[in-house]
Design an enzyme around this catalytic site. Sequence first.
Site, PDB file in Angstrom:
ATOM      1  N   THR A 168     -14.429   1.269  22.153  1.00 39.71           N
ATOM      2  CA  THR A 168     -13.063   0.745  22.069  1.00 39.71           C
ATOM      3  C   THR A 168     -12.860  -0.385  23.083  1.00 39.71           C
ATOM      4  OG1 THR A 168     -12.269   2.896  21.321  1.00 39.71           O
ATOM      5  CG2 THR A 168     -10.619   1.385  22.174  1.00 39.71           C
ATOM      6  N   GLY A 169     -13.441  -0.238  24.260  1.00 44.64           N
ATOM      7  CA  GLY A 169     -13.340  -1.303  25.275  1.00 44.64           C
ATOM      8  C   GLY A 169     -13.845  -2.635  24.748  1.00 44.64           C
TER       9      GLY A 169
ATOM     10  N   GLU B 269     -11.673   0.913  31.879  1.00 39.10           N
ATOM     11  CA  GLU B 269     -12.334   2.023  32.572  1.00 39.10           C
ATOM     12  C   GLU B 269     -13.037   2.843  31.492  1.00 39.10           C
ATOM     13  OE1 GLU B 269     -13.508   5.047  33.489  1.00 39.10           O
ATOM     14  OE2 GLU B 269     -11.699   5.979  34.340  1.00 39.10           O
TER      15      GLU B 269
ATOM     16  N   LYS C 299       0.476   3.248  25.001  1.00 39.51           N
ATOM     17  CA  LYS C 299      -0.079   3.866  23.791  1.00 39.51           C
ATOM     18  C   LYS C 299      -0.940   5.053  24.232  1.00 39.51           C
ATOM     19  CE  LYS C 299      -2.845   4.461  20.133  1.00 39.51           C
ATOM     20  NZ  LYS C 299      -3.271   5.829  20.519  1.00 39.51           N
TER      21      LYS C 299
ATOM     22  N   GLY D 257     -11.013   4.712  28.326  1.00 37.06           N
ATOM     23  CA  GLY D 257     -11.507   5.287  27.077  1.00 37.06           C
ATOM     24  C   GLY D 257     -12.975   4.942  26.878  1.00 37.06           C
ATOM     25  N   SER D 258     -13.374   4.908  25.625  1.00 35.72           N
ATOM     26  CA  SER D 258     -14.802   4.733  25.325  1.00 35.72           C
ATOM     27  C   SER D 258     -15.230   3.273  25.405  1.00 35.72           C
ATOM     28  CB  SER D 258     -15.081   5.258  23.909  1.00 35.72           C
ATOM     29  OG  SER D 258     -14.401   4.461  22.969  1.00 35.72           O
TER      30      SER D 258
ATOM     31  N   CYS E 150     -14.133  11.613  33.090  1.00 31.41           N
ATOM     32  CA  CYS E 150     -14.943  10.381  33.063  1.00 31.41           C
ATOM     33  C   CYS E 150     -15.971  10.365  34.186  1.00 31.41           C
ATOM     34  CB  CYS E 150     -14.071   9.141  33.071  1.00 31.41           C
ATOM     35  SG  CYS E 150     -12.923   9.079  34.435  1.00 31.41           S
TER      36      CYS E 150
ATOM     37  N   GLU F  59     -23.131   9.047  27.177  1.00 27.12           N
ATOM     38  CA  GLU F  59     -22.069   9.943  27.605  1.00 27.12           C
ATOM     39  C   GLU F  59     -21.733  10.923  26.480  1.00 27.12           C
ATOM     40  OE1 GLU F  59     -18.083   8.254  28.150  1.00 27.12           O
ATOM     41  OE2 GLU F  59     -17.950   9.404  30.004  1.00 27.12           O
TER      42      GLU F  59
HETATM   43  P1  ADP Z   1     -12.348   8.655  23.179  1.00 27.78           P
HETATM   44  O1  ADP Z   1     -13.700   8.512  22.551  1.00 27.78           O
HETATM   45  O2  ADP Z   1     -12.371   9.162  24.566  1.00 27.78           O
HETATM   46  O3  ADP Z   1     -11.314   9.258  22.285  1.00 27.78           O
HETATM   47  P2  ADP Z   1     -11.271   6.136  22.546  1.00 27.78           P
HETATM   48  O4  ADP Z   1     -11.691   4.860  23.172  1.00 27.78           O
HETATM   49  O5  ADP Z   1     -11.538   6.339  21.110  1.00 27.78           O
HETATM   50  O6  ADP Z   1     -11.911   7.213  23.469  1.00 27.78           O
HETATM   51  O7  ADP Z   1      -9.719   6.417  22.795  1.00 27.78           O
HETATM   52  C1  ADP Z   1      -9.020   6.037  23.944  1.00 27.78           C
HETATM   53  C2  ADP Z   1      -7.737   5.371  23.518  1.00 27.78           C
HETATM   54  O8  ADP Z   1      -8.060   4.208  22.777  1.00 27.78           O
HETATM   55  C3  ADP Z   1      -6.846   6.230  22.630  1.00 27.78           C
HETATM   56  O9  ADP Z   1      -5.489   6.004  22.961  1.00 27.78           O
HETATM   57  C4  ADP Z   1      -7.149   5.683  21.251  1.00 27.78           C
HETATM   58  O10 ADP Z   1      -6.082   5.840  20.332  1.00 27.78           O
HETATM   59  C5  ADP Z   1      -7.357   4.214  21.556  1.00 27.78           C
HETATM   60  N1  ADP Z   1      -8.142   3.517  20.526  1.00 27.78           N
HETATM   61  C6  ADP Z   1      -9.126   4.031  19.748  1.00 27.78           C
HETATM   62  N2  ADP Z   1      -9.591   3.089  18.897  1.00 27.78           N
HETATM   63  C7  ADP Z   1      -8.901   1.954  19.150  1.00 27.78           C
HETATM   64  C8  ADP Z   1      -8.915   0.628  18.600  1.00 27.78           C
HETATM   65  N3  ADP Z   1      -9.733   0.299  17.618  1.00 27.78           N
HETATM   66  N4  ADP Z   1      -8.059  -0.281  19.125  1.00 27.78           N
HETATM   67  C9  ADP Z   1      -7.238   0.038  20.147  1.00 27.78           C
HETATM   68  N5  ADP Z   1      -7.161   1.272  20.681  1.00 27.78           N
HETATM   69  C10 ADP Z   1      -7.973   2.225  20.189  1.00 27.78           C
END
Ligand code: ADP
Length: 494
Positions: free
Chosen positions: A245-246, A264, A188, A241-242, A299, A398
């Site tokens: 979301t983690g 990460e 994804k 990612g963030s 990152c 961050e």
């Molecule tokens: P950033 O703030 O760097 O955009 P995100 O964590 O939002 O970081 O995004 C990183 C990835 O996680 C992207 O592929 C995004 O679509 C996905 N993502 C964002 N929100 C969700 C969620 N609620 N569940 C699963 N994946 C998500």
Amino acid sequence: MATQTLIDHLAVAPVAAGRLLIGGDWVDGQDAPLPVLSPINGRQLTTLASASAADVDRAVATARAAFDDGRWSRQPPAARKAVLHRLADLIQTHALELAVLGVRDNGTEISMALRAEPGSAAGTFRYYAEALDKVYGEIAPTAPDVLGLIHREPVGVVAAIVPWNFPLMIGAWKLAPALAMGNSVVLKPAETASLSLLRLAELALEAGLPPGVLNVVTGPGHVTGQALGLSMDADVLVFTGSGATGRRLLDYSARSNLKRCYLELGGKSPNIVFADAPDLAAAAKAAATAIFRNAGQVCVAGSRLLVDRAVQDDFLAALAQATQKMTPGNPLDLSTQIGAVNSEPQLDRNLGFIADAQAEGGRLVLGGHRALVETGGWYLEPTIIADVAPHHRLFQHEVFGPVLSVTPFETEAEAIGLANATDYGLAAGVWTGNLSRAHRMVRAIRAGVVHVNTYGGADGTVPLGGVRQSGNGHDKSLHALDKYTDLKTAWIQI
Ligand code: ADP
């Protein structure tokens, strides 16, 4: 033809179709397609398929079926190696096209994208292609009447959710070891950086990866990503990612099948300059590069400069001089050193951090404003804010943008205290000519990587991963293989 001319030609070439890849077929998503806006000029580039939860379940079921029938998982290692090498060849052949596509989508300056995206991805596929037949099981030192065999098996279906800052590089960090070990994958990509990964998936099929082994589902994180996180049949979830979301992904895992999650999650990495650094001018240039390349959307960016008060004024002057040479520009121009901010919400977020930092007492040294407004794109001046205290928002959180906070220190102990005074632990830099101090700092700083007298640039032979709220698990190196394998014991009575 000169590289810049080729880039200008490719810049108008059509981009990958907005489809999902499921089981070797390119199919529409069930949900309404998403517009893809280019950060270069704010204009729509194309559309992206949006995978519903049902689409995601179908992709996972397809990956599972491909894993179970052994079309990839039970191929001899030499056959998997050959396919991954062919994919690396194709990435290199199409490097410029992949880089330009990615830059139009995410805004990274092309000079960096060429190196960090196709260049690094091809190297990563080659590294794991070569590694896959050099990883052995073990025979345990048991009593003589039994034989204890420790098999290392692929986990099955790997779900990979990746971000927008370096889609090919980070995508390859997950895909290459996962595929090398014989797993199937559902990938994804991020909404604002899917195009180059869709093209990579096309190349993977062309390289001979059997259909169904790599599936790609695009769409919004809270729909497509959530469905993947909640899947009852994905065995391992790998993510960059963030932190927000983690946390959600851990929750999805707990609410579904307890899939293993490797996260990460970024950082607020200290770059620490001691007065005894061997070359303060070089350190100042590197400090600018450490935070401003890719508009700070890295990152491991050195986003917190901690500088010995004895040299702070001179160092800030050298840093400002180095930074003034790095103006934001058209990401497709080879001479540009700072590209665009990835999206408008991200630009607004960056500006919010700058305003808050000044309201809290930070001193604006350079930048602070939106740039190149007339292009319609999203650009921010490289920004330096001094007098940032540990309780300030800019010190703790961050930004993921070209915004550097500067905090002085007086002793080594104070520098260590400041370095460790956030919830993160991804990367750090230390500049000193004192060997003992360098080793003391490496041990004292809580981070996954500590750079000494340089910043960033580590190659694929060393692991990258955070501690504390920067996450767990490692990308790169042989250590990454642990995420994509399970250990199975055979206990045999003789
Ligand atoms: P950033 O703030 O760097 O955009 P995100 O964590 O939002 O970081 O995004 C990183 C990835 O996680 C992207 O592929 C995004 O679509 C996905 N993502 C964002 N929100 C969700 C969620 N609620 N569940 C699963 N994946 C998500």
